[in-house]
Structure formats: C-alpha cells, structure tokens
Design a protein around this motif. Sequence first.
Motif, PDB file in Angstrom:
ATOM      1  N   VAL A  51       0.684  -1.074  -0.031  1.00 54.37           N
ATOM      2  CA  VAL A  51      -0.201  -0.049   0.034  1.00 54.37           C
ATOM      3  C   VAL A  51       0.861   1.241  -0.051  1.00 54.37           C
ATOM      4  O   VAL A  51       1.727   1.377   0.855  1.00 54.37           O
ATOM      5  N   GLY A  52       0.515   2.106  -0.862  1.00 59.73           N
ATOM      6  CA  GLY A  52       1.434   3.314  -0.882  1.00 59.73           C
ATOM      7  C   GLY A  52       2.121   3.492  -2.401  1.00 59.73           C
ATOM      8  O   GLY A  52       2.465   2.563  -2.927  1.00 59.73           O
ATOM      9  N   VAL A  53       2.119   4.547  -2.647  1.00 58.21           N
ATOM     10  CA  VAL A  53       2.718   4.887  -4.069  1.00 58.21           C
ATOM     11  C   VAL A  53       4.403   4.467  -4.153  1.00 58.21           C
ATOM     12  O   VAL A  53       4.709   3.794  -4.975  1.00 58.21           O
ATOM     13  N   TYR A  54       4.882   5.129  -3.091  1.00 61.85           N
ATOM     14  CA  TYR A  54       6.291   4.812  -3.188  1.00 61.85           C
ATOM     15  C   TYR A  54       6.677   3.383  -2.782  1.00 61.85           C
ATOM     16  O   TYR A  54       7.708   2.883  -3.390  1.00 61.85           O
ATOM     17  N   GLU A  55       5.975   2.872  -1.834  1.00 57.30           N
ATOM     18  CA  GLU A  55       6.132   1.438  -1.595  1.00 57.30           C
ATOM     19  C   GLU A  55       5.978   0.556  -2.671  1.00 57.30           C
ATOM     20  O   GLU A  55       6.672  -0.366  -3.062  1.00 57.30           O
ATOM     21  N   SER A  56       4.835   0.948  -3.491  1.00 59.80           N
ATOM     22  CA  SER A  56       4.551   0.164  -4.659  1.00 59.80           C
ATOM     23  C   SER A  56       5.567   0.234  -5.825  1.00 59.80           C
ATOM     24  O   SER A  56       5.797  -0.643  -6.305  1.00 59.80           O
ATOM     25  N   ALA A  57       6.207   1.486  -6.015  1.00 58.83           N
ATOM     26  CA  ALA A  57       7.194   1.749  -7.023  1.00 58.83           C
ATOM     27  C   ALA A  57       8.435   0.824  -6.474  1.00 58.83           C
ATOM     28  O   ALA A  57       9.127   0.169  -7.325  1.00 58.83           O
ATOM     29  N   LYS A  58       8.747   0.768  -5.098  1.00 60.26           N
ATOM     30  CA  LYS A  58       9.878  -0.056  -4.929  1.00 60.26           C
ATOM     31  C   LYS A  58       9.459  -1.459  -5.234  1.00 60.26           C
ATOM     32  O   LYS A  58      10.609  -2.181  -5.578  1.00 60.26           O
ATOM     33  N   VAL A  59       8.324  -2.133  -4.840  1.00 58.53           N
ATOM     34  CA  VAL A  59       8.271  -3.332  -5.156  1.00 58.53           C
ATOM     35  C   VAL A  59       8.294  -3.816  -6.705  1.00 58.53           C
ATOM     36  O   VAL A  59       8.893  -4.672  -7.156  1.00 58.53           O
ATOM     37  N   MET A  60       7.842  -2.746  -7.347  1.00 57.45           N
ATOM     38  CA  MET A  60       7.837  -2.812  -8.944  1.00 57.45           C
ATOM     39  C   MET A  60       9.198  -2.725  -9.465  1.00 57.45           C
ATOM     40  O   MET A  60       9.628  -3.580 -10.403  1.00 57.45           O
ATOM     41  N   ASN A  61      10.055  -2.118  -8.724  1.00 55.42           N
ATOM     42  CA  ASN A  61      11.462  -1.994  -9.375  1.00 55.42           C
ATOM     43  C   ASN A  61      12.203  -3.233  -8.722  1.00 55.42           C
ATOM     44  O   ASN A  61      12.926  -3.761  -9.446  1.00 55.42           O
ATOM     45  N   VAL A  62      12.046  -3.935  -7.254  1.00 57.54           N
ATOM     46  CA  VAL A  62      12.865  -4.895  -7.178  1.00 57.54           C
ATOM     47  C   VAL A  62      12.261  -6.251  -7.516  1.00 57.54           C
ATOM     48  O   VAL A  62      13.121  -7.185  -7.916  1.00 57.54           O
ATOM     49  N   ASP A  63      11.028  -6.340  -7.552  1.00 52.26           N
ATOM     50  CA  ASP A  63      10.602  -7.855  -7.767  1.00 52.26           C
ATOM     51  C   ASP A  63       9.254  -7.630  -8.697  1.00 52.26           C
ATOM     52  O   ASP A  63       7.969  -7.839  -8.306  1.00 52.26           O
TER      53      ASP A  63
END
Length: 169
Positions: A51-63
Amino acid sequence: MTLEEVNGQENTMDTADSVLTMCVLLLRVQSAGAALEELLIAAKKQDYLTVGVYESAKVMNVDPDSVAFCVLATDEEYECDIALQIHFTLIQAFCFDNDINVVRVNDIDRLADLVGADDSGEPKDAHCILVTSPSANPWKDPALDKLSLFCEESRSAYDWVPTITLPER
C-alpha cells in the motif's frame, strides 16, 4: 414503408441496444467492485498487499514478477495533484509493459478503510495498492480471476484502465 419510418425504427433499436449495453456495463462494474473488495480482503489476510505509491514503486522495481494486480485511487481532492498524476502515469506504463492488470477506483476513503491503518493508527496512503504473489508459489484467488477477465473485456473495448466502483457499506 418510407425512409422516415425506417429511420424511426433504427433509432428505437439503437436506443434499446444502448440501454441494454449500459445495463450490462453497470452489472459488470458492480460485479468487479465486489470482486475487488473480496480480493483486497483476502490479500490483506495473506499479507499480499503493498500500500502506497512509493512502497509500490519499490516493489515494482525490485520484484516486478511478484505483482499480480494494481489499483490506483484518487478523488476530487487529488485530481489536480500533478506529482500524483505523474506517478500514476509511470505506474500504468510499468503495468502495461509487464502485463499487470490495473484499475482505478474513485473512492480513496473506502479503499483506505479496506486496507487498514499503519502501525501508528493513521490511515495508509491508498493511492496505489498492489496485490502481490510470491513467484515460487503463485497465489490463486477467484476474485483475481474475475478482475482479470473484467480488465481483459475492458481492454477489448479500448478502456485501458477501467474504473471500478466499490460496493457501499
């Protein structure tokens, strides 16, 4: 039969077809809203939500392979937030490039209620919600299948990011 009579019959048929099409669309959107609510509740129980824009961007970048579904939420208060709209554009592009279904929801408060609060008790930033699934053991859920079908049907009608209305509580 005159040309005017034929045109009158066609207009009546077009109106009836339009009404039927709108009713079917409304039922599909309502069904998709219920499926989205089911999916979010089930994913939260399994700890498969980001949940969250920045948290989601991190997940999309890493995995990126772990992302199964994406929800973007806004309301009138945030429509003019240029930074948020840029993030949405980038997230949508990422989802399209990686074959991840993405939908919009216009009720951010309702979404925040569904995903809960953070450790301090504050509502989470529900502008972007990812449903994730471990790559080693993919998670299957009937609601996810319904939403995938809804998104596929929407894309076939050139609605690339369909809007879903959550059921009232």
